[in-house]
Design a protein around this motif. Sequence first.
Motif, PDB file in Angstrom:
ATOM      1  N   LEU C 216      -7.807  91.463  26.081  1.00 14.32           N
ATOM      2  CA  LEU C 216      -6.471  91.884  24.965  1.00 14.32           C
ATOM      3  C   LEU C 216      -6.998  92.457  23.906  1.00 14.32           C
ATOM      4  N   ASP C 236       2.574  93.568  25.568  1.00 10.39           N
ATOM      5  CA  ASP C 236       3.048  91.944  26.040  1.00 10.39           C
ATOM      6  C   ASP C 236       3.326  91.790  27.923  1.00 10.39           C
ATOM      7  N   GLY C 239      -0.075  89.863  26.838  1.00  4.61           N
ATOM      8  CA  GLY C 239       0.481  88.621  25.589  1.00  4.61           C
ATOM      9  C   GLY C 239       1.237  87.576  26.725  1.00  4.61           C
ATOM     10  N   LEU C 299       2.206  83.228  20.401  1.00  4.93           N
ATOM     11  CA  LEU C 299       2.704  83.638  21.626  1.00  4.93           C
ATOM     12  C   LEU C 299       4.353  83.847  22.164  1.00  4.93           C
ATOM     13  N   ARG C 312       3.688  92.511  16.221  1.00  6.41           N
ATOM     14  CA  ARG C 312       3.356  92.085  17.431  1.00  6.41           C
ATOM     15  C   ARG C 312       2.038  92.215  17.838  1.00  6.41           C
ATOM     16  N   TYR C 316      -0.648  89.100  17.655  1.00  6.21           N
ATOM     17  CA  TYR C 316      -1.150  89.263  19.511  1.00  6.21           C
ATOM     18  C   TYR C 316      -2.510  89.050  18.316  1.00  6.21           C
TER      19      TYR C 316
END
Lengths: 253, 155, 401
Positions: C216, C236, C239, C299, C312, C316
Amino acid sequence: MSESRRDFLASAGKLLLLTGPAALAFDFVVSGRAQVAPGYSAREHWWGMLIDIEVCIGCGKCVKACKEENGVPEGPYFRTWVERYHVAGGVSEHPDVDSPNGGLDGFRERYRAGDGAKSFFVPKLCNHCATSPCVQVCPVGATFESPDGVVLVDKDYCLGCRYCVQACPYGCRFIDPRTNTVDKCSLCYHRITKGLTTACCEVCPTGARQLVDLKDPKDPVHEFLRTHKVQVLKPQLATGSKAYYNGLDGSVR
Amino acid sequence: MNGPLRHARHLIRVAALFVGLFVVFLFAKAALVPKDFGLYGHYRPSALAANTTRELSYAGRAACVDCHSDVEESRKGSKHARIGCEACHGPLARHAADPGAQAPVKPDPRAFCLGCHAQNVARPATFKQVDAEHAQGEPCSTCHGPHAPEKGPKP
Amino acid sequence: MDPAALPVVQGFLYPNEAELQWSILIVLYPFLTGLVAGAFILASLARVFNVHEVRPTYRLALLSALAFLIVAPLPLQLHLGHPERAFEMYLTPHTTSAMAMFGFVYLWYLLAVLLLEIWLDYRKSIVLWAREKTGLTRRFYKLLTLGVDDIGPEALDLDDRAGRFITIVGIPSAFLLHGYVGFIFGSIKANPWWSTPLMPVVFLFSAIVSGIALVLLVYMATSALRGKAVDMACLDTIGRYLLYAFLVDFAVETLDLAHRMYEADESFKSLDFMVRTKLYFSHIVVQIVLGMFVPIAILGLVQLVKLSERARRGLYAVAAALTLIGIFAMRWNVVIGGQLFSKSFLGYTTYKLELAHREGLGPAILLMLLPFLILWVLVKLFPPWEEEDEAISPVRAGRPS
């Protein structure tokens, strides 16, 4: 072994032109005997040690002799050492334990007589386990149980990964800073294969340590084990320890 | 190449590469591992012999008695009778091989004795121990011959 | 040994325990291996489980796994007293030794799984590059084609099927690779801090967590460096999977803890004391609170509350970074923590981390940077980006699913 197989092995040995120790070992393949020194047959022995806590006086001669005989480096490296236990009230999960310089120079008096505690010395060394956790984890076979029950190190083959040091529950192994390979009590393998006793047993003035050969029916150890209550260290780990302690207190770790 | 494997030539080559590497590994293994490895267990048998080659420092009591049978005789019946000679006189393997090459240690007649006999609560109660007052700093040998301490001073 | 160099000791240690055996390098080893296993599991989400959203990270995850796998054995090697004898592990492997068997699991994973899968996935690109490029680079790619430039539909279909098969084999292999690292510690009965059958499972799930977090971060960083927008659907989804993996990891670690506390065997008082004192910061603060509770909370929050893309992305990145720190702390607490108490359960020692020592902080930092350098080279040689070769990868060519 059949004659033809023996012939085959003998000629194969000549073909391979083995030299030095390899050739020596090959002779024993042919003879079918694990022999390591002239006149000594490993298969006829099963070594261990008997330690009598009742008579150990904590003089440290064993520690000194071991360092001398085996060239153990100075500092916190011990093939054998002596611990002093001081158990307040007679029973304690937290005994007071010390081992200054492994007990090499003996123990200065730290406690008072009549303080209501019990106090005693515990010599320690490699337990020469029959199912050794250290041998189990060696990745290459650089430490092993010999046919006569001694846990040995092949220091020319050892990687120095230290996995065996982690695996020994008794703290008996260390890395020799001079060779970067593991070292430990060899039960004076160079002595016992010549009919001598170990250096520590040789100098022990009270007979608190005795080399025993469990395969020798004449060894007095058999009588001793029959008539005394003995225990090994950390029996719950089922290591097959062959260091038998007489008078071992429950507080000893 | 024809047939169903016509389009798998690259896969066959990869497989051949793997097989080739494996064969090289097998040859290397055969060449580098000692022939007798694993004879008695998972180790080099030569390590057994290597562990026996160390030179002795301590000759062992039997070697001492070979020449010094008189001392052996004087210790009989004493509490010190079973103590190894080298426990007090130091390692003497070289002396045993050539008496001129190494002289036995003559231990200090008080400090050395106290190494075993100084009062210490961790010592077994039945073991003979002395406090600091005992003999007022006199050498122990004044009253106790080291080879047979209960028989008075050494004659 | 210089007495001043000896660690600070409380209580009683066996005399030989004065020296700590395994250093920060052995902390790096399970950390790096875990990142490999986790990155591969993320890649297999795209390939085998048809999670289309994470496809932008498929090749990047594979290359990251390779870069870290190449470095993983180096700390071990550097730690050996005799590195030149390491090959004995392949010549005379002791079958009862977890460490010896790890050598083979490692080779299997490197050669039979990772390299093969990457090669199959890139084969069409490699053949095309071998045609386009010139000079030394051309020769390099030419060598990698193994002399076959068949990139017809039948051959590519074969590649796809073979790659799929390898990924399917690769998932248990990745489990094996890292579960095995856990076994190396979990199988040591002499050490109660390590000895638990849950150790391989704990290691495995923490590995998956760390690998997903790594990819990520790498994905976000590479996108930023290339000036491209991040695919938010991809982010997303990653995540979400990170959260799932974390929840399992949390459950297993809590189970381990609960079991230890309830059984409270002979070692418990000693270990409990250690966690409350010497390991308090690295275990309670970093590993559990900062490295687990906070990322799980972040999360979870993203799942529950509708937040802007920008928010976001930030969350993250923070969660993933904390995850990596937390998992590193977990490895530290296992490896170093397992050596801070005496096997007599009567004393404690300390670990002194030196900077410029063969096993010090300096080499550890270098070894931590090395995989990123290797990844950079790999990315230059084998660009993993989608938009530049839309039709190449059989994965993205969209096998009907």
